[in-house]
Design a protein around this motif. Sequence first.
Motif, PDB file in Angstrom:
ATOM      1  N   VAL A   1       0.861  -1.175   0.000  1.00  0.00           N
ATOM      2  CA  VAL A   1       0.000   0.000   0.000  1.00  0.00           C
ATOM      3  C   VAL A   1       0.902   1.230   0.000  1.00  0.00           C
ATOM      4  N   ARG A   2       0.579   2.191  -0.856  1.00  0.00           N
ATOM      5  CA  ARG A   2       1.378   3.411  -0.971  1.00  0.00           C
ATOM      6  C   ARG A   2       0.564   4.594  -0.466  1.00  0.00           C
ATOM      7  N   ILE A   3       1.230   5.432   0.327  1.00  0.00           N
ATOM      8  CA  ILE A   3       0.642   6.670   0.844  1.00  0.00           C
ATOM      9  C   ILE A   3       1.558   7.812   0.429  1.00  0.00           C
ATOM     10  N   THR A   4       1.009   8.843  -0.188  1.00  0.00           N
ATOM     11  CA  THR A   4       1.809  10.001  -0.580  1.00  0.00           C
ATOM     12  C   THR A   4       1.245  11.262   0.039  1.00  0.00           C
ATOM     13  N   VAL A   5       2.147  12.167   0.402  1.00  0.00           N
ATOM     14  CA  VAL A   5       1.772  13.483   0.937  1.00  0.00           C
ATOM     15  C   VAL A   5       2.505  14.520   0.105  1.00  0.00           C
ATOM     16  N   ALA A   6       1.760  15.310  -0.681  1.00  0.00           N
ATOM     17  CA  ALA A   6       2.359  16.296  -1.581  1.00  0.00           C
ATOM     18  C   ALA A   6       1.968  17.696  -1.142  1.00  0.00           C
ATOM     19  N   ASP A   7       2.913  18.630  -1.275  1.00  0.00           N
ATOM     20  CA  ASP A   7       2.637  20.015  -0.917  1.00  0.00           C
ATOM     21  C   ASP A   7       3.261  20.937  -1.959  1.00  0.00           C
ATOM     22  N   ASN A   8       2.878  22.178  -1.930  1.00  0.00           N
ATOM     23  CA  ASN A   8       3.457  23.187  -2.829  1.00  0.00           C
ATOM     24  C   ASN A   8       4.305  24.180  -2.024  1.00  0.00           C
ATOM     25  N   GLY A   9       5.097  23.625  -1.100  1.00  0.00           N
ATOM     26  CA  GLY A   9       5.915  24.464  -0.231  1.00  0.00           C
ATOM     27  C   GLY A   9       7.237  24.864  -0.871  1.00  0.00           C
ATOM     28  N   ILE A  10       8.197  25.171  -0.019  1.00  0.00           N
ATOM     29  CA  ILE A  10       9.474  25.712  -0.500  1.00  0.00           C
ATOM     30  C   ILE A  10      10.409  24.626  -1.012  1.00  0.00           C
ATOM     31  N   GLY A  11      10.055  23.348  -0.791  1.00  0.00           N
ATOM     32  CA  GLY A  11      10.902  22.269  -1.279  1.00  0.00           C
ATOM     33  C   GLY A  11      12.114  22.041  -0.384  1.00  0.00           C
ATOM     34  N   ILE A  12      12.950  21.097  -0.807  1.00  0.00           N
ATOM     35  CA  ILE A  12      14.144  20.705  -0.040  1.00  0.00           C
ATOM     36  C   ILE A  12      15.372  21.013  -0.880  1.00  0.00           C
ATOM     37  N   LEU A  13      16.308  21.743  -0.320  1.00  0.00           N
ATOM     38  CA  LEU A  13      17.533  22.094  -1.040  1.00  0.00           C
ATOM     39  C   LEU A  13      18.401  20.859  -1.266  1.00  0.00           C
ATOM     40  N   GLU A  14      19.210  20.923  -2.315  1.00  0.00           N
ATOM     41  CA  GLU A  14      20.051  19.788  -2.685  1.00  0.00           C
ATOM     42  C   GLU A  14      20.998  19.398  -1.552  1.00  0.00           C
ATOM     43  N   GLU A  15      21.561  20.386  -0.847  1.00  0.00           N
ATOM     44  CA  GLU A  15      22.532  20.065   0.204  1.00  0.00           C
ATOM     45  C   GLU A  15      21.878  19.456   1.439  1.00  0.00           C
ATOM     46  N   ASN A  16      20.530  19.511   1.537  1.00  0.00           N
ATOM     47  CA  ASN A  16      19.834  18.955   2.704  1.00  0.00           C
ATOM     48  C   ASN A  16      19.214  17.594   2.440  1.00  0.00           C
ATOM     49  N   ARG A  17      19.296  17.099   1.222  1.00  0.00           N
ATOM     50  CA  ARG A  17      18.607  15.858   0.865  1.00  0.00           C
ATOM     51  C   ARG A  17      19.107  14.662   1.671  1.00  0.00           C
ATOM     52  N   ASP A  18      20.425  14.593   1.883  1.00  0.00           N
ATOM     53  CA  ASP A  18      20.980  13.440   2.591  1.00  0.00           C
ATOM     54  C   ASP A  18      20.778  13.514   4.098  1.00  0.00           C
ATOM     55  N   LYS A  19      20.379  14.666   4.614  1.00  0.00           N
ATOM     56  CA  LYS A  19      20.249  14.838   6.062  1.00  0.00           C
ATOM     57  C   LYS A  19      18.806  14.935   6.514  1.00  0.00           C
ATOM     58  N   ILE A  20      17.852  14.812   5.597  1.00  0.00           N
ATOM     59  CA  ILE A  20      16.465  15.137   5.918  1.00  0.00           C
ATOM     60  C   ILE A  20      15.865  14.172   6.957  1.00  0.00           C
ATOM     61  N   PHE A  21      16.364  12.909   6.998  1.00  0.00           N
ATOM     62  CA  PHE A  21      15.828  11.936   7.950  1.00  0.00           C
ATOM     63  C   PHE A  21      16.704  11.790   9.192  1.00  0.00           C
ATOM     64  N   GLU A  22      17.750  12.608   9.309  1.00  0.00           N
ATOM     65  CA  GLU A  22      18.625  12.511  10.471  1.00  0.00           C
ATOM     66  C   GLU A  22      17.944  13.121  11.699  1.00  0.00           C
ATOM     67  N   PRO A  23      18.073  12.449  12.848  1.00  0.00           N
ATOM     68  CA  PRO A  23      17.484  13.030  14.081  1.00  0.00           C
ATOM     69  C   PRO A  23      18.125  14.376  14.400  1.00  0.00           C
TER      70      PRO A  23
ATOM     71  N   GLY B   1       7.781  22.590  -4.344  1.00  0.00           N
ATOM     72  CA  GLY B   1       7.067  21.641  -3.501  1.00  0.00           C
ATOM     73  C   GLY B   1       7.792  20.323  -3.360  1.00  0.00           C
ATOM     74  N   THR B   2       7.191  19.448  -2.505  1.00  0.00           N
ATOM     75  CA  THR B   2       7.794  18.157  -2.177  1.00  0.00           C
ATOM     76  C   THR B   2       6.704  17.095  -2.118  1.00  0.00           C
ATOM     77  N   VAL B   3       7.060  15.877  -2.507  1.00  0.00           N
ATOM     78  CA  VAL B   3       6.152  14.733  -2.405  1.00  0.00           C
ATOM     79  C   VAL B   3       6.858  13.637  -1.615  1.00  0.00           C
ATOM     80  N   PHE B   4       6.316  13.277  -0.454  1.00  0.00           N
ATOM     81  CA  PHE B   4       6.816  12.155   0.328  1.00  0.00           C
ATOM     82  C   PHE B   4       5.993  10.926  -0.011  1.00  0.00           C
ATOM     83  N   GLY B   5       6.667   9.804  -0.223  1.00  0.00           N
ATOM     84  CA  GLY B   5       5.987   8.553  -0.537  1.00  0.00           C
ATOM     85  C   GLY B   5       6.359   7.468   0.451  1.00  0.00           C
ATOM     86  N   ILE B   6       5.349   6.754   0.964  1.00  0.00           N
ATOM     87  CA  ILE B   6       5.562   5.662   1.921  1.00  0.00           C
ATOM     88  C   ILE B   6       4.964   4.389   1.325  1.00  0.00           C
TER      89      ILE B   6
END
Length: 478
Positions: free
Chosen positions: A402-424, A460-465
Amino acid sequence: MILLVLVAFVLIAGVTILQYKQQSEEYHRERMERKEDQVIASINYTLETTTWPPTTENLKYIFRNEIYKISDVQNVSFNIYDLEGNLIVSSKPYSEEDSAMFRLDTLTLSKIAMSPFKRYVEKHLAAGDRYRSSYSYITDMRFKPIGILNIPYFEDDTFNNRELRSFLFRLGGVYVFILIIAIFLAYFISKYITRSLKTISDKLQDTRFSSGVQNKRIILDHASEEIYNLVNAYNSMVDALEDSAVKLARSEREQAWREMARQVAHEIKNPLTPMRLSVQSFQRKFDPSDPEMEKKLNEFSRTLIQQIDTMSSIASAFSNFASMPAQQNETLNVVEIVKLALDIFTEDYIVFSTYEEEVTARLDRTQLIRVITNLVKNAIQSIPEDRAPKVVVSVFSEGDHVRITVADNGIGILEENRDKIFEPKFTTKTSGMGLGLGMVKNIVENYKGSINFTSQPGRGTVFGIVFPKEQPEEEPKK
């Protein structure tokens, strides 16, 4: 050491072969020049003593018999051509028909004429043998060219090659003897050195960088000074390591408590915010005369009870020094649970989308709601105030997942932050502890699922689970 012996043998053999080739080249060049000088001297003597005028036309008559005498005396064969490249006379027998075959080509004639010494040497191979041919002018008493002298020369390297093979064979025998000695020396020296190094290596492999483990010092006898220095450095490291392990353990315990406190505070804060919004919304819209008030009151009560239960489970987990609420897997309609999670948000721009009435999966109801609320809350906070907000939550099946997606039209995620986005503790917001997405990722991976995102900065950003619909059965504990 062995490699050094082999490299030395290869280098010396290569230099020797090169030296022999250079000597052979020098020998043949000088020998040919001597033969050429002797033949030219004999030709000049013949021209000076003959009664025939020294002209091109008379060369055939002058050297009709003299060419054989000169060839026998000098022990060399040679040919005489006119200035046009036609064969006039040769020390080897030939017929008139063969003379056309020995005619010099235009390239050879031009190279003779263009040479500053009026001499040209040509090298060529024939049947695997190397030959040289020298061409030089025959001049009269006034040094005017009247003919061309050609001396063919065969480079016989039989003797040099035999000497080279003999030398290389003897050199190889010497190096084989040296190689055998080097192997024995390397063996005994390595055994002496590695005996001490083996002891150090075993100790290093047993070294542990954690408290509660006693690392032993090395006691070594009969070793070189370098090995003793290495042992002393290791023993100093062991002493320092024991002190560091104690400090590290204390620091880790303190850090673990701080981290747990942050997580619990974050998890408790998540349901408190929607509860406050729900109470404010209910208070603002409360109308005793509304015929559907009882239904709305039940929904409001169910939402509050649900969030209270979440906080209760977090508090229970913390009091038992455990992790976040354990998984209580049950068969759920994911579509219904996601709708329920979205009911606590009052924003009218949050849109739910699905093509299916029911998508069942075995998941924990509370943890699934926490995942959705965290993602939606992040989506809302990512939208700038000067933009018409939009958040779309979708649910659909993908085979056994089962796939769940959450999409928004926000400011998005910068390239330098992509690898750190899930870090505590990583966050780009001015408030919050940055634990939300880290917790979402942990929950998803505990269910053998995956989470990813696509983002365009500024758009914007789209998260998929993705969750498996059926969870693997855990092995019973022994």
